[in-house]
Scaffold this motif. Sequence first.
Motif, PDB file in Angstrom:
ATOM      1  N   GLY A   2      75.846  96.205  53.581  1.00 38.62           N
ATOM      2  CA  GLY A   2      77.217  95.965  53.997  1.00 38.62           C
ATOM      3  C   GLY A   2      78.145  95.924  52.810  1.00 38.62           C
ATOM      4  N   SER A   3      79.144  95.076  52.868  1.00 39.94           N
ATOM      5  CA  SER A   3      80.152  95.016  51.827  1.00 39.94           C
ATOM      6  C   SER A   3      79.608  94.360  50.558  1.00 39.94           C
ATOM      7  N   ALA A   4      80.370  94.543  49.480  1.00 36.47           N
ATOM      8  CA  ALA A   4      79.996  93.890  48.222  1.00 36.47           C
ATOM      9  C   ALA A   4      80.011  92.378  48.374  1.00 36.47           C
ATOM     10  N   ALA A   5      80.975  91.861  49.137  1.00 34.31           N
ATOM     11  CA  ALA A   5      81.055  90.419  49.352  1.00 34.31           C
ATOM     12  C   ALA A   5      79.842  89.903  50.117  1.00 34.31           C
ATOM     13  N   GLU A   6      79.376  90.667  51.086  1.00 33.90           N
ATOM     14  CA  GLU A   6      78.187  90.268  51.852  1.00 33.90           C
ATOM     15  C   GLU A   6      76.946  90.291  50.969  1.00 33.90           C
ATOM     16  N   ARG A   7      76.854  91.309  50.117  1.00 31.32           N
ATOM     17  CA  ARG A   7      75.714  91.374  49.195  1.00 31.32           C
ATOM     18  C   ARG A   7      75.738  90.167  48.257  1.00 31.32           C
ATOM     19  N   TRP A   8      76.905  89.852  47.697  1.00 32.50           N
ATOM     20  CA  TRP A   8      77.015  88.694  46.809  1.00 32.50           C
ATOM     21  C   TRP A   8      76.573  87.418  47.523  1.00 32.50           C
ATOM     22  N   ALA A   9      77.077  87.214  48.736  1.00 32.58           N
ATOM     23  CA  ALA A   9      76.746  85.996  49.484  1.00 32.58           C
ATOM     24  C   ALA A   9      75.249  85.909  49.759  1.00 32.58           C
ATOM     25  N   GLN A  10      74.633  87.032  50.098  1.00 32.75           N
ATOM     26  CA  GLN A  10      73.198  87.019  50.388  1.00 32.75           C
ATOM     27  C   GLN A  10      72.389  86.701  49.126  1.00 32.75           C
ATOM     28  N   LEU A  11      72.762  87.315  48.005  1.00 34.61           N
ATOM     29  CA  LEU A  11      72.040  87.053  46.759  1.00 34.61           C
ATOM     30  C   LEU A  11      72.215  85.603  46.320  1.00 34.61           C
ATOM     31  N   GLN A  12      73.442  85.093  46.430  1.00 33.65           N
ATOM     32  CA  GLN A  12      73.706  83.716  46.024  1.00 33.65           C
ATOM     33  C   GLN A  12      72.987  82.717  46.932  1.00 33.65           C
ATOM     34  N   SER A  13      72.994  82.982  48.210  1.00 32.02           N
ATOM     35  CA  SER A  13      72.309  82.093  49.149  1.00 32.02           C
ATOM     36  C   SER A  13      70.812  82.065  48.863  1.00 32.02           C
ATOM     37  N   GLY A  14      70.262  83.199  48.454  1.00 35.64           N
ATOM     38  CA  GLY A  14      68.841  83.268  48.152  1.00 35.64           C
ATOM     39  C   GLY A  14      68.429  82.446  46.944  1.00 35.64           C
ATOM     40  N   ARG A  15      69.416  82.085  46.100  1.00 35.09           N
ATOM     41  CA  ARG A  15      69.112  81.285  44.918  1.00 35.09           C
ATOM     42  C   ARG A  15      69.082  79.785  45.215  1.00 35.09           C
ATOM     43  N   GLY A  16      69.354  79.403  46.445  1.00 28.34           N
ATOM     44  CA  GLY A  16      69.324  77.994  46.797  1.00 28.34           C
ATOM     45  C   GLY A  16      67.917  77.426  46.685  1.00 28.34           C
ATOM     46  N   ILE A  17      67.839  76.126  46.562  1.00 26.12           N
ATOM     47  CA  ILE A  17      66.545  75.445  46.479  1.00 26.12           C
ATOM     48  C   ILE A  17      66.062  75.141  47.892  1.00 26.12           C
ATOM     49  N   PRO A  18      64.841  75.516  48.252  1.00 24.47           N
ATOM     50  CA  PRO A  18      64.329  75.217  49.594  1.00 24.47           C
ATOM     51  C   PRO A  18      64.415  73.729  49.904  1.00 24.47           C
ATOM     52  N   ALA A  19      64.716  73.421  51.153  1.00 26.24           N
ATOM     53  CA  ALA A  19      64.944  72.032  51.561  1.00 26.24           C
ATOM     54  C   ALA A  19      63.747  71.137  51.288  1.00 26.24           C
ATOM     55  N   GLU A  20      62.543  71.667  51.478  1.00 25.59           N
ATOM     56  CA  GLU A  20      61.355  70.825  51.294  1.00 25.59           C
ATOM     57  C   GLU A  20      61.158  70.444  49.824  1.00 25.59           C
TER      58      GLU A  20
END
Length: 252
Positions: A2-20
């Motif tokens: 999709g858009s560059a903004a969507e790619r950025w959001a997906q990559l950034q979200s993937g860097r989050g720390i898993p809840a557990e």
Amino acid sequence: MGSAAERWAQLQSGRGIPAEILARAPVSPWGHDPADFTAPDVPEDTPSRAAGLALLGTSGTVTDVGCGGGDAAFALVGPLTRATGVDSQQDMLELFEAGADVRGVPARTVLGTWPEVADEAGTADVVVSHHVLHNVVDLPPFLAALTAAAGRGVVVEMLSEHPMAWLDPLWRRFHDLDRPEPATVDDAVAVVREQGLEPEVTRWERERPAPRSAAWVTRRLCLAPEHEPEVAAALEDIPPRPRTAATLVWRP
């Protein structure tokens, strides 16, 4: 994707720390120690400083978004006539105010996250934001607010990839967690262009090294302090590497 903004959001979200993993952390891995963010007495001569000075000319005001101790704003002392610091940590704003006092710079501070407090911060001739983009998931409104707040231009400094990406081997070693690819400066530039802006991009080697103390890394990895000796040993297997930075400059 999709858009560059969507790619950025997906990559950034993937860097989050898993809840557990986050739930097991003895202390929060987030937040920063103000002692690590005191602006130097003599600013580094970087492309970001040069860009800010060029936009200010003989005089002008600056808003520093994610200001910390004011490294970005106070590098422009000389033509700088007034500084506004925006940060989500009150102790950082206190450090910013102290730095302004020492330098004789009129200043005000705004507590909160950008762009939520953009209206309160108001406008300035130049808006600077150093090493903040990699903390942002939804980039378009962040960028739009930077642009709207700037009378003459915006200066953004960031590393070529997520600043914590060098810790990826340690996430695998201590948590058996494979981290996804990080967002890069090229991804950020694509989002800026998607907003109808054409940034000038300068890439350079940042002299300041990444923090490598075992205590700092242990906290970032959500580990208890007793793991510090293991972390220190693991750090020996990760040689220091150059930190490529980029300066993005655009006009409203």
